[in-house]
Scaffold this active site. Sequence first.
Site, PDB file in Angstrom:
ATOM      1  N   ASN A 247       0.864  -1.192   0.000  1.00  0.00           N
ATOM      2  CA  ASN A 247       0.000   0.000   0.000  1.00  0.00           C
ATOM      3  C   ASN A 247       0.897   1.238   0.000  1.00  0.00           C
ATOM      4  OD1 ASN A 247       0.544   0.949   2.859  1.00  0.00           O
ATOM      5  ND2 ASN A 247      -0.087  -1.162   3.228  1.00  0.00           N
TER       6      ASN A 247
ATOM      7  N   PHE B 226      -4.237   3.224  15.265  1.00  0.00           N
ATOM      8  CA  PHE B 226      -4.718   4.129  14.223  1.00  0.00           C
ATOM      9  C   PHE B 226      -5.801   3.430  13.420  1.00  0.00           C
ATOM     10  CE2 PHE B 226      -2.291   8.100  13.488  1.00  0.00           C
ATOM     11  CZ  PHE B 226      -1.526   8.056  14.636  1.00  0.00           C
TER      12      PHE B 226
HETATM   13  N1  CTP Z   1      -2.880  -3.317  12.461  1.00  0.00           N
HETATM   14  C1  CTP Z   1      -1.964  -4.242  12.893  1.00  0.00           C
HETATM   15  N2  CTP Z   1      -1.900  -5.476  12.295  1.00  0.00           N
HETATM   16  C2  CTP Z   1      -2.716  -5.773  11.259  1.00  0.00           C
HETATM   17  C3  CTP Z   1      -3.645  -4.814  10.801  1.00  0.00           C
HETATM   18  C4  CTP Z   1      -3.702  -3.596  11.419  1.00  0.00           C
HETATM   19  O1  CTP Z   1      -1.212  -3.958  13.825  1.00  0.00           O
HETATM   20  N3  CTP Z   1      -2.613  -6.946  10.682  1.00  0.00           N
HETATM   21  C5  CTP Z   1      -2.979  -2.021  13.172  1.00  0.00           C
HETATM   22  C6  CTP Z   1      -2.608  -0.794  12.363  1.00  0.00           C
HETATM   23  O2  CTP Z   1      -1.245  -0.491  12.542  1.00  0.00           O
HETATM   24  C7  CTP Z   1      -3.531   0.260  12.959  1.00  0.00           C
HETATM   25  C8  CTP Z   1      -4.754  -0.507  13.372  1.00  0.00           C
HETATM   26  O3  CTP Z   1      -4.352  -1.876  13.486  1.00  0.00           O
HETATM   27  O4  CTP Z   1      -2.979   0.821  14.130  1.00  0.00           O
HETATM   28  C9  CTP Z   1      -5.934  -0.444  12.459  1.00  0.00           C
HETATM   29  O5  CTP Z   1      -5.567  -0.832  11.194  1.00  0.00           O
HETATM   30  P1  CTP Z   1      -6.647  -0.833  10.028  1.00  0.00           P
HETATM   31  O6  CTP Z   1      -6.009  -1.348   8.800  1.00  0.00           O
HETATM   32  O7  CTP Z   1      -7.341   0.493   9.980  1.00  0.00           O
HETATM   33  O8  CTP Z   1      -7.730  -1.825  10.575  1.00  0.00           O
HETATM   34  P2  CTP Z   1      -7.929  -3.356  10.481  1.00  0.00           P
HETATM   35  O9  CTP Z   1      -7.746  -3.911  11.855  1.00  0.00           O
HETATM   36  O10 CTP Z   1      -7.101  -3.925   9.393  1.00  0.00           O
HETATM   37  O11 CTP Z   1      -9.494  -3.467  10.166  1.00  0.00           O
HETATM   38  P3  CTP Z   1     -10.345  -3.182   8.836  1.00  0.00           P
HETATM   39  O12 CTP Z   1      -9.743  -3.984   7.743  1.00  0.00           O
HETATM   40  O13 CTP Z   1     -11.690  -3.650   9.253  1.00  0.00           O
HETATM   41  O14 CTP Z   1     -10.324  -1.719   8.613  1.00  0.00           O
END
Ligand code: CTP
Length: 408
Positions: free
Chosen positions: A218, A335
Amino acid sequence: MQPHYGFAGFMGKRVHLGVTGSIAAFKVIDLVRALQRADCMVSATLTEAARQFVTPLSFQALGASPVYTDMFAENPDADTAFGHLEPGQAADVMVIAPASANIIAKLAMGLADDMLSCQALAFPGPKIVAPAMNPRMWAAPATRRNWDTLEALGYVRVDPECGSVACGDTGAGRLAPVDDIFLACLKALAPQDLAGKKVLVTLGPTREPWDAVRFWSNPSSGTMGACVAMAAYLRGADVTVVAGSTGLSFPCDMAVVSVTTARQMYAACTDLWPNMDMGCLTAAVADYRPVPFGETKFKKGTSAGAGITVEFETNPDILKTLGETKRDGQKLIGFAAETGNPREEAARKLANKHLDLIAANDIAKTGSGFGVTTNEMFVLDAKGRREQWPQLPKTEVAWRLWDHLLLD
Ligand code: CTP
């Protein structure tokens, strides 16, 4: 300057800059500008030797005021009878850059035979020294001893770097990068309210390889996380960054663990977390990784149909794992980068991932999210406090997040 070093908001703070005789004297013009961009006032003293390389006018033209030169000048504005005491009363930090072997010796001995050495002796606040000289002068036993003495006297020392110097010699003796001296100044000005705290920050994107040349990722630049890490560092924390693939650099006294994939980031974070006091996970972690095609490059035309189908496996949720294993006293910030309903999503993730604080933004909004230096955050904490912040530089968002976490 890298965007995550561009902190501002040091209004009302004054830095007094001492410049001594070195070809590197022209470089501190950039330091004056950087300090002014951080909203600091700057005053300066140029020794007689410094004035062989740069003029007081260069500093005055940039707005440094006052600019001191001689102790016993006829009647220039800045050189009042008590100019040798004035920075000690009016400035918050004194920085001597470039510092010659001569001024280092004088500071070590407590000599006071010109304007700058008197000002340094009379200065009660934090003093920073950044040397620049020929590598043989830097390596000389007398300079080594004087440099050690400055540490014992409480000076903040910004070591010179290695490289070729003006006379053609190569070795340690070049003035440290202006960014490093600037950060030392900000650290001396910042409240040390995170001193003694161990802080973990994740940042940047993960890359999930598919074949020998392609990966799933990304556009995260890691800037928001880098600002969070730098804000904690400037406030005295012992920061460890776990960084996905970014081109960002950090101060050499900050621990940086470089990773590529989500699983590597997970392994690094779960290993570090038990020894941390606080975590702020900003990384844009890939929730899924492609099932690898293999070690070689996929060649077009080798699949059966017109296109290809890539399968994905689930990656571990790092933030959720750290939240679930949080011990008493540990604090965790997450976040949420959303394209709809940031407030609802923030509330859901705060509870689901056992967070103390979450910062959510709508990445569809201009000036908020990937590839920009600003963000517009909705912030929610475990005590139910909620705030909508206006669009702010990411440095300021980072500063406010630590302020918010320290509220009680
Ligand atoms: N995060 C993480 N590990 C993952 C995914 C996300 O540590 N595998 C952390 C990110 O660093 C961020 C938070 O979780 O602090 C939210 O990430 P986000 O991508 O917005 O959310 P997701 O948990 O992936 O949920 P969704 O796909 O439903 O938005």
